[in-house]
Design an enzyme around this catalytic site. Structure first.
Site, PDB file in Angstrom:
ATOM      1  N   GLU A 163      -5.457   6.893  -4.861  1.00 34.66           N
ATOM      2  CA  GLU A 163      -5.305   8.091  -4.032  1.00 34.66           C
ATOM      3  C   GLU A 163      -6.368   9.119  -4.392  1.00 34.66           C
ATOM      4  O   GLU A 163      -6.970   9.763  -3.508  1.00 34.66           O
ATOM      5  CB  GLU A 163      -3.904   8.686  -4.230  1.00 34.66           C
ATOM      6  CG  GLU A 163      -3.424   9.532  -3.079  1.00 34.66           C
ATOM      7  CD  GLU A 163      -3.108   8.708  -1.839  1.00 34.66           C
ATOM      8  OE1 GLU A 163      -3.983   8.671  -0.924  1.00 34.66           O
ATOM      9  OE2 GLU A 163      -2.024   8.115  -1.765  1.00 34.66           O
TER      10      GLU A 163
ATOM     11  N   CYS B 260       0.823  -1.200   0.000  1.00 29.78           N
ATOM     12  CA  CYS B 260       0.000   0.000   0.000  1.00 29.78           C
ATOM     13  C   CYS B 260       0.868   1.266   0.000  1.00 29.78           C
ATOM     14  O   CYS B 260       1.546   1.537  -0.973  1.00 29.78           O
ATOM     15  CB  CYS B 260      -0.967  -0.048   1.176  1.00 29.78           C
ATOM     16  SG  CYS B 260      -2.381   1.067   1.007  1.00 29.78           S
ATOM     17  N   HIS B 261       0.903   2.050   1.062  1.00 33.43           N
ATOM     18  CA  HIS B 261       1.795   3.198   1.126  1.00 33.43           C
ATOM     19  C   HIS B 261       3.164   2.834   1.692  1.00 33.43           C
ATOM     20  O   HIS B 261       4.065   3.681   1.715  1.00 33.43           O
ATOM     21  CB  HIS B 261       1.159   4.314   1.967  1.00 33.43           C
ATOM     22  CG  HIS B 261      -0.019   4.965   1.304  1.00 33.43           C
ATOM     23  ND1 HIS B 261      -1.311   4.521   1.505  1.00 33.43           N
ATOM     24  CD2 HIS B 261      -0.105   5.992   0.428  1.00 33.43           C
ATOM     25  CE1 HIS B 261      -2.147   5.268   0.796  1.00 33.43           C
ATOM     26  NE2 HIS B 261      -1.448   6.157   0.119  1.00 33.43           N
TER      27      HIS B 261
END
Length: 224
Positions: A162, A131-132
């Site tokens: 996003e 993910c991030h």
């Protein structure tokens, strides 16, 4: 020998100037941690600032997260995480960069965490991120100066995802675009669906739904 898995966690707790809290996304740790635990791995944690990192994503109906946070050993470990400069890279087999929007602010600038990732990778370990979490790969260079992601299949939370959550103008940079600029061959699936890729000993996943698959691919990459 027991496989040592180290989860890297953000210490950033504010979602830009929105006034909303953030932190590491707990399901992206709890669910893969169960995979690792069932495989007999030893699990540890590291964070950017050390101590107790901020949390995000805890939902009352997620029984895996509830069990993870209720475990006394886990609670103790999460309350006293070390910084990366205090971790012996020789003892880490899998370094797993967990997501959470906070990672976008502090992972790219933590030189000690980047150095830890480079050392784990270069000694034959696996670097994983979801993910991030791949924000931790943005500044990760190997000893020859090249970016770890250069020329490799990589995934992360996408620029479209996003935008879908309304945070394009809040995060400090577009993660997908930045990884591509570092030379990554970006790989993605439809928004918010499970997608993870392994390119040798680099394993990355697109979003929270991909966290378990990243764990399984990381174990496979360590034990070909």
């Amino acid at each position: 020998m027991t496989v040592k898995v180290l989860f890297a966690l953000t210490s950033h707790g504010q979602l830009g100037d929105t006034g909303r809290p953030t932190g590491f996304y707990v399901p992206e740790v709890a669910h893969p941690a169960r995979v690792f635990a069932e495989a007999g791995c030893e699990i540890g944690f590291v964070s950017v600032q050390g101590g107790a990192p901020p949390r995000d994503g805890v939902k009352p109906d997620d029984t895996v997260v509830a069990a993870f946070l209720a475990d006394p050993a886990t609670r103790r470990a999460l309350s006293e995480t070390p910084t990366a400069d205090r971790v012996d890279a020789e003892a880490v087999d899998i370094l797993y960069y967990a997501g959470g929007h906070g990672a976008m602010w502090d992972f790219p600038h933590d030189t000690a965490l980047a150095a830890l990732g480079a050392r784990v990778y270069e000694r034959g370990g696996v670097v994983a991120a979801v993910c991030h979490g791949p924000a931790g790969l943005v500044g990760l260079r190997l000893s020859d100066g090249s970016h770890l992601v250069e020329g490799k299949q990589v995934s992360s939370f996408t620029d479209d995802e996003e935008a879908a959550v309304g945070l394009t103008g809040v995060v400090p940079f577009p993660l997908e675009t930045t990884l591509t600029r570092r030379g990554a061959k970006f790989s993605k699936a439809p928004d918010f669906t499970e997608h993870a890729v392994a390119d040798g000993r680099l394993v990355t996943g697109q979003n929270p739904a991909s966290a378990v698959k990243v764990a399984r691919l990381a174990l496979a990459a360590l034990r070909p």
